[in-house]
Scaffold this active site. Structure first.
Site, PDB file in Angstrom:
ATOM      1  N   GLU A  27      11.603 -66.327  -9.594  1.00 38.34           N
ATOM      2  CA  GLU A  27      12.168 -65.314  -8.690  1.00 38.34           C
ATOM      3  C   GLU A  27      12.054 -65.728  -7.227  1.00 38.34           C
ATOM      4  OE1 GLU A  27      10.061 -61.908  -7.250  1.00 38.34           O
ATOM      5  OE2 GLU A  27       8.577 -62.061  -8.857  1.00 38.34           O
ATOM      6  N   LYS A 162      -0.860 -55.751 -10.568  1.00 41.67           N
ATOM      7  CA  LYS A 162      -1.953 -55.440  -9.635  1.00 41.67           C
ATOM      8  C   LYS A 162      -2.316 -53.975  -9.748  1.00 41.67           C
ATOM      9  CE  LYS A 162      -0.892 -58.840  -6.173  1.00 41.67           C
ATOM     10  NZ  LYS A 162       0.502 -59.173  -5.825  1.00 41.67           N
TER      11      LYS A 162
HETATM   12  N1  PSU Z   1       4.141 -57.382  -7.583  1.00 44.55           N
HETATM   13  C1  PSU Z   1       3.415 -58.427  -7.196  1.00 44.55           C
HETATM   14  N2  PSU Z   1       4.019 -59.403  -6.490  1.00 44.55           N
HETATM   15  C2  PSU Z   1       5.355 -59.338  -6.167  1.00 44.55           C
HETATM   16  C3  PSU Z   1       6.109 -58.232  -6.597  1.00 44.55           C
HETATM   17  C4  PSU Z   1       5.481 -57.275  -7.286  1.00 44.55           C
HETATM   18  O1  PSU Z   1       2.232 -58.491  -7.477  1.00 44.55           O
HETATM   19  O2  PSU Z   1       5.879 -60.233  -5.503  1.00 44.55           O
HETATM   20  C5  PSU Z   1       7.585 -58.161  -6.280  1.00 44.55           C
HETATM   21  C6  PSU Z   1       8.396 -58.657  -7.492  1.00 44.55           C
HETATM   22  O3  PSU Z   1       9.579 -59.263  -7.025  1.00 44.55           O
HETATM   23  C7  PSU Z   1       8.699 -57.369  -8.210  1.00 44.55           C
HETATM   24  C8  PSU Z   1       8.948 -56.435  -7.052  1.00 44.55           C
HETATM   25  O4  PSU Z   1       9.810 -57.438  -9.074  1.00 44.55           O
HETATM   26  O5  PSU Z   1       7.972 -56.804  -6.079  1.00 44.55           O
HETATM   27  C9  PSU Z   1       8.807 -54.998  -7.446  1.00 44.55           C
HETATM   28  O6  PSU Z   1       9.202 -54.168  -6.389  1.00 44.55           O
HETATM   29  P1  PSU Z   1       9.370 -52.595  -6.651  1.00 44.55           P
HETATM   30  O7  PSU Z   1       7.995 -52.073  -6.946  1.00 44.55           O
HETATM   31  O8  PSU Z   1       9.927 -52.079  -5.362  1.00 44.55           O
HETATM   32  O9  PSU Z   1      10.308 -52.440  -7.810  1.00 44.55           O
END
Ligand code: PSU
Ligand code: MN
Length: 307
Positions: A27, A162
């Site tokens: 990604e 996390k």
């Molecule tokens: N969680 C992490 N590291 C990240 C992300 C999430 O520990 O880099 C990033 C990933 O790209 C994930 C996105 O798909 O954040 C999720 O964002 P949201 O909670 O806004 O859907």
């Protein structure tokens, strides 16, 4: 595979796919929003090398000038890393607008799965996924990543989630949506910086062949959706649970105080945790991504043999 009119598959990736050779998707939100420059670019390039060293071809995914890219050049990776937060973070709902406007975009787990699947890539390595946020019973903040895992046939190999998230509710959501949650060599869900979370996973699998076989069977019986593999951070890079949990609590308190919401929540919390814990958490983050890339490459090798 029929080529989508908005999709560009890098020549090396297209050739590997045509020959049924192993390919691993990566990604780009982790590059633009997940780490500071220049460590983000160094990591993004090295993780590609780790995949090659383990027998697969890497395909880093992003949107460049409105084109869906499966496989980036070094310059494109450098551009995303340097531009950082000014690259829009693109989830499912953002995708059509970013394409229509011909913009650049960093792909989350959700959009990386969508583009990987369009390209015919089945395995994707990352750091952490989005999930059900703490307090979601009032905010309704649930990452689109969970819905994507329910819909799109890509195996996502991560280091768990996390504890900025409510891990228990995240597991409940995935259960409802029929997404298998696998622990690699563990019965416990890892929590990204730590090997343990106190929550059990559905199944423990112990080899890349077992992972590949389970995913292959899921496709063969016609079940839609992906599979989530949670791979614990190597012991030597894992963090003290007390240190990291305190930082996370502080970050969440700060985000409430500042009224952060919507797509900014996850990047805000990740940046705050990093700020509070200093370089330690960045080091751990980088190492667990390499660890997931190794497992993803080995699993892609096994999957390509299953045909
Ligand atoms: N969680 C992490 N590291 C990240 C992300 C999430 O520990 O880099 C990033 C990933 O790209 C994930 C996105 O798909 O954040 C999720 O964002 P949201 O909670 O806004 O859907
Ligand atoms: Mn959200």
């Amino acid at each position: 595979m029929e080529k989508n009119q908005y999709l560009d598959i890098a020549p090396e990736v297209a050739q590997a796919l045509a020959e049924n050779k192993p390919v691993v998707a990566l990604e780009s939100t982790i590059i633009s929003h997940g780490m500071p420059y220049p460590q983000n670019v160094e990591t993004a390039l090295k993780v590609e090398q780790v995949i090659r060293d383990n027998g697969a071809i890497p395909a880093t995914i992003a949107i460049i000038g409105g084109r869906l890219k499966a496989g980036l050049t070094k310059d494109e990776i450098e551009h995303l890393g340097k531009t950082g937060y000014d690259v829009p973070k693109v989830s499912r709902r953002d995708l059509p607008i970013i394409i229509a406007k011909g913009m650049d975009g960093a792909t989350t787990v959700t959009t990386t799965m969508i583009i990987a699947s369009l390209a015919g890539i089945q395995i994707f390595a990352t750091g952490g996924i989005g999930g059900v946020h703490r307090g979601a019973e009032t905010t309704m903040d649930i990452s689109a990543d969970l819905e994507e895992l329910a819909m799109t046939p890509v195996m996502v190999i991560c280091a768990g989630a996390k504890s900025i998230l409510d891990l228990g509710l995240t597991l409940e959501y995935l259960e409802t949506k029929g997404v298998p949650v696998i622990g690699y060599g563990t019965k416990e869900l890892p929590a990204f910086y730590t090997r343990k979370s106190g929550f059990g996973v559905d199944y423990e699998l112990d080899t890349p062949l077992e992972l590949a076989t389970a995913f292959h069977v899921k496709q063969e019986i016609g079940l839609k959706g992906g599979m989530l593999v949670t791979n614990p951070i190597p012991e030597e890079f894992s963090m003290e649970p007390d240190v990291i949990n305190k930082a996370i609590d502080e970050a969440i308190a700060q985000s409430k105080k500042e009224g952060i919401h919507g797509k900014d929540t996850t990047p805000f919390l990740l940046a705050k945790v990093k700020e509070i814990t200093g370089g330690d958490s960045l080091d751990s983050n980088i190492q667990l991504v390499y660890n997931n890339a190794r497992l993803a490459a080995k699993t892609a090798v096994e999957l390509s043999k299953l045909g």
